[in-house]
Design an enzyme around this catalytic site. Sequence first.
Site, short mmCIF file in Angstrom:
data_model
loop_
_atom_site.label_atom_id
_atom_site.label_comp_id
_atom_site.label_asym_id
_atom_site.label_seq_id
_atom_site.Cartn_x
_atom_site.Cartn_y
_atom_site.Cartn_z
N GLY A 12 5.18 -9.65 3.49
CA GLY A 12 5.95 -9.84 4.53
C GLY A 12 4.95 -10.82 5.95
N HIS A 52 9.57 -3.79 3.20
CA HIS A 52 9.34 -3.98 1.78
C HIS A 52 10.70 -4.40 1.19
CE1 HIS A 52 5.85 -0.81 3.29
NE2 HIS A 52 5.05 -2.45 2.37
N GLU A 75 12.24 -0.39 4.84
CA GLU A 75 13.03 -1.18 4.66
C GLU A 75 12.93 -2.67 4.95
OE1 GLU A 75 16.24 -1.87 3.89
OE2 GLU A 75 16.41 -3.88 3.83
N ALA A 117 4.14 3.56 1.17
CA ALA A 117 4.84 4.72 2.52
C ALA A 117 6.23 2.99 2.37
CB ALA A 117 4.14 4.46 3.13
N MET A 153 1.07 -1.07 0.01
CA MET A 153 -0.31 -0.21 0.19
C MET A 153 0.81 1.34 0.22
SD MET A 153 -3.37 -0.77 1.95
CE MET A 153 -2.96 -0.70 4.25
O1 PAF Z 1 -0.41 -5.62 3.69
C1 PAF Z 1 -0.55 -5.07 2.75
O2 PAF Z 1 0.08 -3.86 2.53
C2 PAF Z 1 -2.30 -4.73 1.89
O3 PAF Z 1 -2.67 -5.44 3.01
C3 PAF Z 1 -2.15 -5.31 0.72
C4 PAF Z 1 -1.56 -7.09 1.10
C5 PAF Z 1 -1.09 -4.70 0.10
C6 PAF Z 1 -2.95 -5.77 0.22
O4 PAF Z 1 -3.84 -4.44 -0.21
#
Ligand code: PAF
Length: 310
Positions: free
Chosen positions: A155, A42, A40, A37, A35
């Site tokens: 994650g 990600h 590290e 933002a 989503m």
């Molecule tokens: O974990 C997230 O960022 C969200 O729940 C996802 C998996 C991208 C779904 O919108």
Amino acid sequence: MTTSLPVLASTREELSTLLADARRSGLRVGLVPTMGALHEGHASLMREARDRVGDGPVVVSVFVNPLQFGAGEDLDRYPRTLDADLEVCAREGVDVVFAPSVEEVYPGGDPMVTVEPGPQAEVLEGRSRPGHFRGVLTVVAKLFGLVRPDVAVFGQKDYQQLALIRRMAEDLCLGVDVVGAETVREAGGLALSSRNRYLDEEQRLEALALSRALRAAQEAAAYGVGPALDAARAELRAAHAVDLDYLEVTAPDLSPLPDPVPPGTVARVLVAARVGTTRLIDNMPLVLGHPEGRPDHEPDHEPDHQQGER
Ligand code: PAF
């Protein structure tokens, strides 16, 4: 390392055109749904995806999915930082960033058909956030349909989400290898999360109680579920700004533990709490009971045994 910006796709057509060559060449495609933002944590998912697909394209989706936010949750204030996200993706050699609008993902408004997440979504986060996992699974299923990845990386910090996505991929035969990557933590133990940026300095210190509690549970787990929960609770109680939502020990697939618990049982301890207006979650694995029998000394905290607490 590639540092040029990834190609940005904001429509389904652009995405499909960008991936066409890779598909024709039989390259594996990796997807990291986010989503935005990005931090590290990600970045580590992107590295995992790269390891899994080699020369194939890594796609990162950036989409704040309204369907998974309940009334009164932080949809409006959720951080949107696309320029900075593109920099993170560039550093990690991501090939394509798919950042669609809400209209692009849900052209007719809310979808008529959604993914029913089943009983695994009725506990923990699902109990506190009704409808959340229907929204998550629906958008992830759509992203799988649009990107058609061979592998998708999520994650372990969102442990229940990961378990549900795995289950969806398996039960609906989606043909995607769902990979769970380890939680990345700050030096003090706080699990990285896009929501950490809502915390002021004092709240950030208080939030450390979550990971301290989980570690305390791990250490006391040799004595059983009750002592593990007691140890965790003692840490959480000491942090006055932490408002506990739940603290539970479950089987790794989130089902209840057997009673009695055989020594050496692998389990998961999961916590959710509010610090100020920010809701944080975390979890860790633990091994319950002592494989060689019950240890001689009980750990030093009050005997207040329960499998779960809300
Ligand atoms: O974990 C997230 O960022 C969200 O729940 C996802 C998996 C991208 C779904 O919108």
